[in-house]
Scaffold this active site. Structure first.
Site, PDB file in Angstrom:
ATOM      1  N   ASP A   1       7.828  62.516 -54.774  1.00 32.55           N
ATOM      2  CA  ASP A   1       9.212  62.437 -54.323  1.00 32.55           C
ATOM      3  C   ASP A   1       9.506  63.594 -53.377  1.00 32.55           C
ATOM      4  O   ASP A   1       9.618  64.743 -53.800  1.00 32.55           O
ATOM      5  CB  ASP A   1      10.156  62.482 -55.526  1.00 32.55           C
ATOM      6  CG  ASP A   1      11.588  62.149 -55.152  1.00 32.55           C
ATOM      7  OD1 ASP A   1      11.931  62.227 -53.956  1.00 32.55           O
ATOM      8  OD2 ASP A   1      12.365  61.811 -56.063  1.00 32.55           O
TER       9      ASP A   1
ATOM     10  N   ASN B   1      17.113  56.113 -53.966  1.00 34.45           N
ATOM     11  CA  ASN B   1      17.142  55.214 -52.808  1.00 34.45           C
ATOM     12  C   ASN B   1      17.577  55.939 -51.533  1.00 34.45           C
ATOM     13  O   ASN B   1      18.289  55.389 -50.709  1.00 34.45           O
ATOM     14  CB  ASN B   1      18.017  53.991 -53.089  1.00 34.45           C
ATOM     15  CG  ASN B   1      17.879  52.884 -52.060  1.00 34.45           C
ATOM     16  OD1 ASN B   1      18.835  52.226 -51.726  1.00 34.45           O
ATOM     17  ND2 ASN B   1      16.696  52.667 -51.556  1.00 34.45           N
TER      18      ASN B   1
ATOM     19  N   CYS C   1      14.987  58.495 -50.169  1.00 35.25           N
ATOM     20  CA  CYS C   1      13.757  59.051 -49.585  1.00 35.25           C
ATOM     21  C   CYS C   1      12.637  58.019 -49.506  1.00 35.25           C
ATOM     22  O   CYS C   1      12.364  57.466 -48.449  1.00 35.25           O
ATOM     23  CB  CYS C   1      13.278  60.269 -50.379  1.00 35.25           C
ATOM     24  SG  CYS C   1      14.395  61.687 -50.322  1.00 35.25           S
ATOM     25  N   ARG C   2      11.985  57.764 -50.634  1.00 34.45           N
ATOM     26  CA  ARG C   2      10.766  56.956 -50.638  1.00 34.45           C
ATOM     27  C   ARG C   2      11.013  55.470 -50.393  1.00 34.45           C
ATOM     28  O   ARG C   2      10.366  54.868 -49.528  1.00 34.45           O
ATOM     29  CB  ARG C   2      10.024  57.137 -51.972  1.00 34.45           C
ATOM     30  CG  ARG C   2       9.542  58.550 -52.191  1.00 34.45           C
ATOM     31  CD  ARG C   2       8.991  58.763 -53.579  1.00 34.45           C
ATOM     32  NE  ARG C   2      10.079  58.671 -54.565  1.00 34.45           N
ATOM     33  CZ  ARG C   2       9.904  58.684 -55.875  1.00 34.45           C
ATOM     34  NH1 ARG C   2       8.676  58.774 -56.379  1.00 34.45           N
ATOM     35  NH2 ARG C   2      10.933  58.619 -56.687  1.00 34.45           N
ATOM     36  N   SER C   3      11.906  54.863 -51.158  1.00 29.08           N
ATOM     37  CA  SER C   3      12.081  53.411 -51.006  1.00 29.08           C
ATOM     38  C   SER C   3      12.707  53.022 -49.664  1.00 29.08           C
ATOM     39  O   SER C   3      12.277  52.034 -49.059  1.00 29.08           O
ATOM     40  CB  SER C   3      12.830  52.801 -52.194  1.00 29.08           C
ATOM     41  OG  SER C   3      14.095  53.380 -52.389  1.00 29.08           O
TER      42      SER C   3
ATOM     43  N   CYS D   1      12.961  53.355 -55.774  1.00 34.03           N
ATOM     44  CA  CYS D   1      12.693  54.739 -56.164  1.00 34.03           C
ATOM     45  C   CYS D   1      13.885  55.236 -56.982  1.00 34.03           C
ATOM     46  O   CYS D   1      14.692  54.434 -57.451  1.00 34.03           O
ATOM     47  CB  CYS D   1      12.390  55.635 -54.965  1.00 34.03           C
ATOM     48  SG  CYS D   1      13.771  55.982 -53.857  1.00 34.03           S
TER      49      CYS D   1
END
Length: 160
Positions: free
Chosen positions: A127, A11, A13-15, A8
């Site tokens: 995001d 690095n 939140c999402r990934s 993401c």
């Protein structure tokens, strides 16, 4: 060993959420010795930091460990190290392909996370750093990680 990298922007939140959820699934199925997972960001703003407090709270709520996960940036070597490079949105995919250069052109190992969820209308995992909707992202990540595991099993039947 099959290796999966989630990517993401920062690095945090999402990934890392996807890494933690996927790692949790692998552990529950006893596959952590066959599939390795990691995460990275295209930007360098949060290097070495733990996941965002919203990601940590959500993972804690679901009983999913994020131990050892720290932000890092995508490296050129990642292209040869990982079998699947799963980008959380189209901008991340574009940026990853730029990092990897011509060897990433039309390479199936680099793809968008939402390609795993064709029934959803969006090309991007939102995001939550900006939207604050960590639960929505968790739902997508959870479903997508299951689909990714199905894809890996289908593409590597000799490993399972």
């Amino acid at each position: 060993m099959i290796r999966v990298l989630f990517v993401c922007l920062g690095n945090i939140c999402r990934s890392p959420m996807a890494e933690a959820v996927f790692r949790d699934r692998l552990k529950a199925l006893g596959l952590e010795e066959r599939i390795e997972t990691d995460s990275a960001g295209t930007g360098d703003w949060h290097l070495c930091k733990p996941p965002h407090e919203g990601t940590r709270a959500l993972l804690d709520h679901h009983g999913i460990s994020y131990e050892g996960i720290r932000a890092r940036q995508v490296l050129l070597d990642d292209f040869s190290r990982f079998d699947y490079i799963v980008c959380m949105d189209r901008n991340n995919e574009r940026d990853v392909r730029q990092v990897f250069g011509s060897k990433a052109d039309n390479n199936a190992k680099v793809f968008k996370f939402m390609d795993l969820l064709p029934a959803h209308e969006s090309d991007d995992v939102p995001d939550p750093y900006y939207t604050g909707n960590f639960e929505e992202v968790y739902g997508l990540v959870s479903e997508g990680c299951d689909r990714l595991l199905d894809r890996i099993r289908e593409e590597h039947p000799d490993q399972f």
